[in-house]
Design an enzyme around this catalytic site. Sequence first.
Site, PDB file in Angstrom:
ATOM      1  N   GLY A   7      -0.923   8.952   0.488  1.00 23.83           N
ATOM      2  CA  GLY A   7      -1.252   8.500   1.847  1.00 23.83           C
ATOM      3  C   GLY A   7      -0.022   7.784   2.399  1.00 23.83           C
ATOM      4  O   GLY A   7       0.367   6.734   1.878  1.00 23.83           O
ATOM      5  N   GLY A   9       0.307   6.670   5.457  1.00 29.59           N
ATOM      6  CA  GLY A   9      -0.098   5.993   6.693  1.00 29.59           C
ATOM      7  C   GLY A   9       0.375   4.545   6.662  1.00 29.59           C
ATOM      8  O   GLY A   9       1.356   4.213   5.984  1.00 29.59           O
ATOM      9  N   ARG A  87     -21.681   6.107   9.169  1.00 31.69           N
ATOM     10  CA  ARG A  87     -21.051   5.504   7.988  1.00 31.69           C
ATOM     11  C   ARG A  87     -21.153   6.467   6.803  1.00 31.69           C
ATOM     12  O   ARG A  87     -20.253   6.586   5.994  1.00 31.69           O
ATOM     13  CB  ARG A  87     -21.771   4.187   7.651  1.00 31.69           C
ATOM     14  CG  ARG A  87     -20.878   3.000   7.737  1.00 31.69           C
ATOM     15  CD  ARG A  87     -21.487   1.758   7.086  1.00 31.69           C
ATOM     16  NE  ARG A  87     -20.718   1.353   5.932  1.00 31.69           N
ATOM     17  CZ  ARG A  87     -21.029   1.618   4.690  1.00 31.69           C
ATOM     18  NH1 ARG A  87     -22.105   2.315   4.422  1.00 31.69           N
ATOM     19  NH2 ARG A  87     -20.289   1.197   3.704  1.00 31.69           N
ATOM     20  N   VAL A 117      -7.128   1.928  -2.884  1.00 36.63           N
ATOM     21  CA  VAL A 117      -7.150   1.078  -1.686  1.00 36.63           C
ATOM     22  C   VAL A 117      -8.116   1.648  -0.641  1.00 36.63           C
ATOM     23  O   VAL A 117      -8.675   0.922   0.174  1.00 36.63           O
ATOM     24  CB  VAL A 117      -5.722   0.950  -1.085  1.00 36.63           C
ATOM     25  CG1 VAL A 117      -5.734   0.124   0.197  1.00 36.63           C
ATOM     26  CG2 VAL A 117      -4.758   0.323  -2.083  1.00 36.63           C
ATOM     27  N   SER A 118      -8.340   2.963  -0.679  1.00 40.34           N
ATOM     28  CA  SER A 118      -9.152   3.636   0.346  1.00 40.34           C
ATOM     29  C   SER A 118     -10.564   3.051   0.439  1.00 40.34           C
ATOM     30  O   SER A 118     -11.158   2.678  -0.570  1.00 40.34           O
ATOM     31  CB  SER A 118      -9.274   5.133   0.018  1.00 40.34           C
ATOM     32  OG  SER A 118      -8.001   5.689  -0.222  1.00 40.34           O
ATOM     33  N   ASP A 147      -8.782 -10.260   0.185  1.00 37.06           N
ATOM     34  CA  ASP A 147      -9.761 -11.210   0.724  1.00 37.06           C
ATOM     35  C   ASP A 147      -9.392 -12.638   0.333  1.00 37.06           C
ATOM     36  O   ASP A 147      -9.490 -13.566   1.148  1.00 37.06           O
ATOM     37  CB  ASP A 147     -11.169 -10.853   0.221  1.00 37.06           C
ATOM     38  CG  ASP A 147     -11.625  -9.508   0.783  1.00 37.06           C
ATOM     39  OD1 ASP A 147     -11.182  -9.157   1.891  1.00 37.06           O
ATOM     40  OD2 ASP A 147     -12.414  -8.814   0.111  1.00 37.06           O
ATOM     41  N   ARG A 150      -6.505 -13.809   2.435  1.00 38.22           N
ATOM     42  CA  ARG A 150      -6.931 -14.220   3.777  1.00 38.22           C
ATOM     43  C   ARG A 150      -7.533 -15.629   3.731  1.00 38.22           C
ATOM     44  O   ARG A 150      -7.186 -16.495   4.536  1.00 38.22           O
ATOM     45  CB  ARG A 150      -7.946 -13.218   4.332  1.00 38.22           C
ATOM     46  CG  ARG A 150      -7.268 -11.940   4.785  1.00 38.22           C
ATOM     47  CD  ARG A 150      -8.245 -10.947   5.367  1.00 38.22           C
ATOM     48  NE  ARG A 150      -7.508  -9.811   5.947  1.00 38.22           N
ATOM     49  CZ  ARG A 150      -7.931  -8.566   5.945  1.00 38.22           C
ATOM     50  NH1 ARG A 150      -9.106  -8.257   5.403  1.00 38.22           N
ATOM     51  NH2 ARG A 150      -7.215  -7.607   6.499  1.00 38.22           N
ATOM     52  N   HIS A 174     -16.138  -5.631  -0.695  1.00 38.56           N
ATOM     53  CA  HIS A 174     -15.254  -5.847   0.428  1.00 38.56           C
ATOM     54  C   HIS A 174     -16.125  -5.867   1.681  1.00 38.56           C
ATOM     55  O   HIS A 174     -17.004  -5.043   1.825  1.00 38.56           O
ATOM     56  CB  HIS A 174     -14.290  -4.652   0.454  1.00 38.56           C
ATOM     57  CG  HIS A 174     -13.089  -4.872   1.279  1.00 38.56           C
ATOM     58  ND1 HIS A 174     -12.443  -6.076   1.344  1.00 38.56           N
ATOM     59  CD2 HIS A 174     -12.380  -4.016   2.060  1.00 38.56           C
ATOM     60  CE1 HIS A 174     -11.395  -5.961   2.142  1.00 38.56           C
ATOM     61  NE2 HIS A 174     -11.343  -4.722   2.587  1.00 38.56           N
TER      62      HIS A 174
HETATM   63  O1  TXD Z   1      -8.818  -4.010   1.221  1.00 33.98           O
HETATM   64  C1  TXD Z   1      -8.773  -2.820   1.276  1.00 33.98           C
HETATM   65  N1  TXD Z   1      -9.108  -2.097   0.226  1.00 33.98           N
HETATM   66  C2  TXD Z   1      -8.350  -2.121   2.502  1.00 33.98           C
HETATM   67  C3  TXD Z   1      -8.668  -0.725   2.628  1.00 33.98           C
HETATM   68  C4  TXD Z   1      -7.525  -2.765   3.451  1.00 33.98           C
HETATM   69  C5  TXD Z   1      -6.954  -2.041   4.459  1.00 33.98           C
HETATM   70  C6  TXD Z   1      -7.146  -0.605   4.612  1.00 33.98           C
HETATM   71  N2  TXD Z   1      -8.176  -0.092   3.786  1.00 33.98           N
HETATM   72  C7  TXD Z   1      -8.373   1.367   3.738  1.00 33.98           C
HETATM   73  O2  TXD Z   1      -7.206   1.999   3.227  1.00 33.98           O
HETATM   74  C8  TXD Z   1      -8.603   2.034   5.079  1.00 33.98           C
HETATM   75  O3  TXD Z   1      -9.937   1.885   5.493  1.00 33.98           O
HETATM   76  C9  TXD Z   1      -8.278   3.475   4.715  1.00 33.98           C
HETATM   77  O4  TXD Z   1      -9.364   4.076   4.024  1.00 33.98           O
HETATM   78  C10 TXD Z   1      -7.112   3.336   3.742  1.00 33.98           C
HETATM   79  C11 TXD Z   1      -5.750   3.561   4.353  1.00 33.98           C
HETATM   80  O5  TXD Z   1      -5.574   2.765   5.470  1.00 33.98           O
HETATM   81  P1  TXD Z   1      -4.366   3.022   6.495  1.00 33.98           P
HETATM   82  O6  TXD Z   1      -4.387   1.958   7.511  1.00 33.98           O
HETATM   83  O7  TXD Z   1      -3.107   3.276   5.736  1.00 33.98           O
HETATM   84  O8  TXD Z   1      -4.835   4.397   7.150  1.00 33.98           O
HETATM   85  P2  TXD Z   1      -3.938   5.507   7.852  1.00 33.98           P
HETATM   86  O9  TXD Z   1      -2.734   4.879   8.496  1.00 33.98           O
HETATM   87  O10 TXD Z   1      -4.862   6.340   8.650  1.00 33.98           O
HETATM   88  O11 TXD Z   1      -3.373   6.391   6.618  1.00 33.98           O
HETATM   89  C12 TXD Z   1      -4.166   7.207   5.839  1.00 33.98           C
HETATM   90  C13 TXD Z   1      -3.294   8.376   5.414  1.00 33.98           C
HETATM   91  C14 TXD Z   1      -2.857   9.272   6.584  1.00 33.98           C
HETATM   92  O12 TXD Z   1      -1.449   9.363   6.617  1.00 33.98           O
HETATM   93  C15 TXD Z   1      -3.511  10.618   6.268  1.00 33.98           C
HETATM   94  O13 TXD Z   1      -2.733  11.727   6.666  1.00 33.98           O
HETATM   95  C16 TXD Z   1      -3.624  10.538   4.754  1.00 33.98           C
HETATM   96  O14 TXD Z   1      -4.028   9.203   4.497  1.00 33.98           O
HETATM   97  N3  TXD Z   1      -4.573  11.482   4.186  1.00 33.98           N
HETATM   98  C17 TXD Z   1      -4.326  12.152   3.029  1.00 33.98           C
HETATM   99  N4  TXD Z   1      -3.290  12.086   2.180  1.00 33.98           N
HETATM  100  C18 TXD Z   1      -3.339  12.898   1.107  1.00 33.98           C
HETATM  101  N5  TXD Z   1      -4.366  13.724   0.852  1.00 33.98           N
HETATM  102  C19 TXD Z   1      -5.430  13.802   1.673  1.00 33.98           C
HETATM  103  N6  TXD Z   1      -6.449  14.635   1.405  1.00 33.98           N
HETATM  104  C20 TXD Z   1      -5.439  12.985   2.827  1.00 33.98           C
HETATM  105  N7  TXD Z   1      -6.314  12.823   3.852  1.00 33.98           N
HETATM  106  C21 TXD Z   1      -5.770  11.904   4.673  1.00 33.98           C
END
Ligand code: TXD
Length: 310
Positions: A7, A9, A87, A117-118, A147, A150, A174
């Site tokens: 990921g 992102g 959800r 983390v997802s 958490d 924070r 969480h």
């Molecule tokens: O405390 C915690 N655990 C969290 C969790 C705190 C903050 C964010 N939290 C979760 O992490 C958030 O709810 C998301 O589920 C993830 C990632 O958050 P982010 O802000 O980085 O999300 P983005 O910017 O949308 O990035 C997700 C990336 C994006 O580039 C997609 O193209 C990619 O995931 N993605 C994939 N990569 C590989 N393989 C697959 N199948 C795929 N699907 C989407």
Amino acid sequence: MKITVIGAGNVGATAAFRLAEKQFAKELVLLDVVEGIPQGKGLDMYETGPVGLFDTRIKGSNDYADTADSDIVIITAGLPRKPGMTREDLLMKNAGIVKEVTENIMKHSKNPIIVVVSNPLDIMTWVAWKQSGLPKERVIGMAGVLDAARFRSFIAMELDVSMQDVNACVLGGHGDAMVPVVQYTTVAGIPISDLIPADRIAELVERTRNGGAEIVNYLKQGSAFYAPAASAVEMVEAIVLDRKRVLPCAVSLDGQYGIDGTFVGVPVKLGKNGVEQVYEIKLAASDIEALQKSAAIVDENCDLLKSIFA
Ligand code: TXD
């Protein structure tokens, strides 16, 4: 040491950059499904090396072959909730993604430690564990470190003291299911109840509980990523340097707190083998009840997902 971040992102890229600067790994792979993004971000990070003074080889990729023989993998892949999506839809969608990602990781790395983390965090950690076939000590969810960070930052702000001296204990899931334990939250060993009035502590607890939403409200699009990425990297650091840090992480319990086989946030010792000890601390009956409630919600959702493993 080879580390992969899945990921590219906000959280994934920020975590990768922080890992590169800390030089924990000789090789760092940033992987995403979207073509070009991991390559572009990875190259941009690599080009920071001469001025940031690190030699980490960063490779952006869409191909899991590049992740081969990773020691640690951070999973941040996922989709945000879209309009019209329930959800439950999001749960199914992200579970599918985390399952597929884990399957691909395991095709190329034999015995990695996976930091999830997802979101929804505790449930996605279970999905990764179930799909990977790894021992439960090697699949760990990140939420409690964030958490607690924070809560610690709000306490430091309130008292105008160094963040370094503030320690907080935050257990459970969480979000709404978070269980901040005030009695183990201290400033240089002094319980915060000696320093902050009870009603004000309750407000800080509430702000912590809504910490994610507070940032989302400002950003409008996307969610927090600096503190989440730093929190995941803190866990990786404990593992890479075998620091034996005691951190709140989502791990599979084995009867502790009356919970069996569910991933919930509790204090654990993190070292080179992943989770090296789970601490069962003394809690008020109401906190144990809250923790069990948190576990029950995770169980219900994992039950909904059993079909994807059929
Ligand atoms: O405390 C915690 N655990 C969290 C969790 C705190 C903050 C964010 N939290 C979760 O992490 C958030 O709810 C998301 O589920 C993830 C990632 O958050 P982010 O802000 O980085 O999300 P983005 O910017 O949308 O990035 C997700 C990336 C994006 O580039 C997609 O193209 C990619 O995931 N993605 C994939 N990569 C590989 N393989 C697959 N199948 C795929 N699907 C989407």
